[in-house]
Scaffold this motif. Structure first.
Motif, PDB file in Angstrom:
ATOM      1  N   ASN A 117       0.858  -1.187   0.000  1.00 50.30           N
ATOM      2  CA  ASN A 117       0.000   0.000   0.000  1.00 50.30           C
ATOM      3  C   ASN A 117       0.895   1.238   0.000  1.00 50.30           C
ATOM      4  O   ASN A 117       1.647   1.446   0.951  1.00 50.30           O
ATOM      5  CB  ASN A 117      -0.913  -0.001   1.230  1.00 50.30           C
ATOM      6  CG  ASN A 117      -1.936   1.120   1.198  1.00 50.30           C
ATOM      7  OD1 ASN A 117      -2.091   1.798   0.186  1.00 50.30           O
ATOM      8  ND2 ASN A 117      -2.621   1.325   2.314  1.00 50.30           N
ATOM      9  N   PRO A 118       0.891   2.073  -1.043  1.00 55.32           N
ATOM     10  CA  PRO A 118       0.002   1.991  -2.207  1.00 55.32           C
ATOM     11  C   PRO A 118       0.497   0.992  -3.248  1.00 55.32           C
ATOM     12  O   PRO A 118       1.670   0.635  -3.277  1.00 55.32           O
ATOM     13  CB  PRO A 118       0.052   3.411  -2.771  1.00 55.32           C
ATOM     14  CG  PRO A 118       1.423   3.883  -2.420  1.00 55.32           C
ATOM     15  CD  PRO A 118       1.749   3.269  -1.081  1.00 55.32           C
ATOM     16  N   SER A 133       1.249   7.571  -4.779  1.00 57.96           N
ATOM     17  CA  SER A 133       0.069   7.323  -5.610  1.00 57.96           C
ATOM     18  C   SER A 133       0.260   7.950  -6.991  1.00 57.96           C
ATOM     19  O   SER A 133       1.118   8.815  -7.186  1.00 57.96           O
ATOM     20  CB  SER A 133      -1.177   7.904  -4.948  1.00 57.96           C
ATOM     21  OG  SER A 133      -1.407   7.300  -3.691  1.00 57.96           O
ATOM     22  N   GLU A 158      -7.410   1.114  -8.499  1.00 60.51           N
ATOM     23  CA  GLU A 158      -7.306   1.515  -7.096  1.00 60.51           C
ATOM     24  C   GLU A 158      -5.841   1.464  -6.663  1.00 60.51           C
ATOM     25  O   GLU A 158      -5.013   0.795  -7.281  1.00 60.51           O
ATOM     26  CB  GLU A 158      -8.135   0.584  -6.200  1.00 60.51           C
ATOM     27  CG  GLU A 158      -9.638   0.660  -6.435  1.00 60.51           C
ATOM     28  CD  GLU A 158     -10.274   1.912  -5.863  1.00 60.51           C
ATOM     29  OE1 GLU A 158      -9.554   2.708  -5.218  1.00 60.51           O
ATOM     30  OE2 GLU A 158     -11.473   2.106  -6.058  1.00 60.51           O
ATOM     31  N   THR A 159      -5.534   2.173  -5.582  1.00 59.40           N
ATOM     32  CA  THR A 159      -4.185   2.152  -5.014  1.00 59.40           C
ATOM     33  C   THR A 159      -4.164   1.535  -3.618  1.00 59.40           C
ATOM     34  O   THR A 159      -3.117   1.086  -3.164  1.00 59.40           O
ATOM     35  CB  THR A 159      -3.606   3.573  -4.948  1.00 59.40           C
ATOM     36  OG1 THR A 159      -4.487   4.414  -4.187  1.00 59.40           O
ATOM     37  CG2 THR A 159      -3.447   4.158  -6.349  1.00 59.40           C
ATOM     38  N   ASN A 160      -5.322   1.507  -2.949  1.00 56.62           N
ATOM     39  CA  ASN A 160      -5.403   0.938  -1.603  1.00 56.62           C
ATOM     40  C   ASN A 160      -6.042  -0.444  -1.667  1.00 56.62           C
ATOM     41  O   ASN A 160      -7.184  -0.590  -2.123  1.00 56.62           O
ATOM     42  CB  ASN A 160      -6.235   1.855  -0.698  1.00 56.62           C
ATOM     43  CG  ASN A 160      -6.147   1.458   0.770  1.00 56.62           C
ATOM     44  OD1 ASN A 160      -5.859   0.310   1.107  1.00 56.62           O
ATOM     45  ND2 ASN A 160      -6.398   2.391   1.656  1.00 56.62           N
ATOM     46  N   GLN A 185      -7.449  -2.187   0.496  1.00 52.36           N
ATOM     47  CA  GLN A 185      -8.664  -2.310   1.306  1.00 52.36           C
ATOM     48  C   GLN A 185      -9.916  -1.911   0.526  1.00 52.36           C
ATOM     49  O   GLN A 185     -11.030  -2.211   0.940  1.00 52.36           O
ATOM     50  CB  GLN A 185      -8.543  -1.435   2.564  1.00 52.36           C
ATOM     51  CG  GLN A 185      -7.365  -1.803   3.457  1.00 52.36           C
ATOM     52  CD  GLN A 185      -7.406  -3.245   3.921  1.00 52.36           C
ATOM     53  OE1 GLN A 185      -8.465  -3.772   4.229  1.00 52.36           O
ATOM     54  NE2 GLN A 185      -6.235  -3.887   3.955  1.00 52.36           N
TER      55      GLN A 185
END
Length: 333
Positions: free
Chosen positions: A100-101, A145, A183-185, A187
């Motif tokens: 993450n990221p 990011s 997405e980058t996360n 979760q």
């Protein structure tokens, strides 16, 4: 995952017991022979057989080759991509393993229902971006990011990468991958419940001096309808049938016939110096090497293929082909 990992304290206690004679090495060998019990976890049962895992491995080896060719051509750099492993685990374990990221692409595999994930290590992504922007292909010293411009560039690369995935899956099923979101996360990428089984295809990528992993995560529920086709026998049989299929040859011919080829009529050429180019102004006249009553050259792509004469067809300019230029044809090579 095949067995439990001992802690350092347990290892020290075991070594101490052997050294003091409480436990002998021979007794441990006898006990190991007597207890051949395979641990089975009902919370995460095996969904894929060894044959299906082997088939997925071979299938994505083709994906790695196609992706390698695309990136090497697109980036004009050294690229090497190999399949490292194919594993089955819970989706929660996969999410926990992602940095993450990261760059996580959620895509559909129509007509199969549900979503899959293509996760690319940030170092590889930033190496691609740096190379496309004219750099040497080095990632930033600190992971971050993507900016809006970088995401737009990466989106195009991922869409093209999914097309190579489509090509590699053709021997099992014709899929139409469609990128949904990046997405980058990790979760924010809950495509299935945490305890659902998924298959993870891990590829090791090297672009220039940068190395990283590319993971393809496909939930069991997505490929369940085609599980019967994920066998080595079916995969090899379909591959042989595809190579010798007359329909496939006809399909390739139809696609080739629809290929758009640029056709250019060259009025003439002239060579001037840079100084003469700088001195050009309105109403200056450039004398071409071709004659006004002579024939023009027609180029197909970048090759001279015909000579022709200019004229009119109705109200449009046109040319009439007078002769074929055979120079450069395969028959003459």
């Amino acid at each position: 995952m095949a067995g439990d990992v001992l802690t350092q304290a347990e290892i020290d206690a075991l070594l101490s017991a052997i050294s003091t004679g409480v436990v002998s090495a021979e007794e441990m060998k006898v006990e190991q022979k007597q207890h051949k019990i395979k641990v089975y976890d009902f919370k995460r049962p095996d969904k894929f057989s060894k044959d299906q895992i082997r088939t997925l491995y071979m299938l994505h080896e083709n994906f790695a080759r196609l992706l390698n060719t695309y990136l090497a051509t697109h980036l004009r750099s050294f690229v090497h991509i190999d399949v490292v492993s194919v594993d089955q685990l819970t989706y929660e374990e996969f999410v926990r393993s992602m940095p993450n990221p990261s760059v996580i692409s959620i895509f559909q595999m129509r007509p199969l229902k549900g979503n899959a994930v293509l996760e690319i290590n940030p170092n590889i992504v930033f190496s691609i971006i740096d190379r496309l922007f004219g750099g040497p292909g080095l990632p930033p010293p600190k992971s971050r990011s993507l900016t809006d411009i970088e995401e737009a560039i990466v989106r195009r690369v991922i869409v093209r990468s999914l097309e190579t995935l489509q090509e590699s899956w053709k021997q099992v099923i014709t899929i139409e991958p469609r990128l949904e979101v990046i997405e980058t996360n990790p979760q924010f990428t809950q495509i299935v419940p945490p305890n659902d089984m998924v298959v993870i295809v891990t590829l090791q990528a090297k672009i220039g001096q940068t190395e990283g992993f590319i993971n393809v995560c496909i939930p069991y529920l997505v490929i369940e309808p085609v599980m019967s086709k994920l066998t080595t026998t079916y995969w090899v049989a379909s591959s042989v049938a595809k190579q010798s299929s007359e329909e496939n040859i006809a399909s390739l011919q139809r696609k080739l016939e629809k290929t758009v080829v640029p056709v250019i009529v060259e009025l003439g050429r002239v060579k001037i110096t840079v100084q003469e180019l700088l001195d050009l102004s309105v109403n200056d006249v450039l004398q071409l090497e071709s004659w006004a009553e002579g024939e023009l050259t027609l180029l197909v792509g970048q090759r001279e293929k015909f000579t022709c004469k200019p004229g009119l067809s109705g109200k449009r300019l046109a040319v009439q082909i007078t002769q074929k230029i055979s120079k450069g044809d395969e028959d003459d090579d």
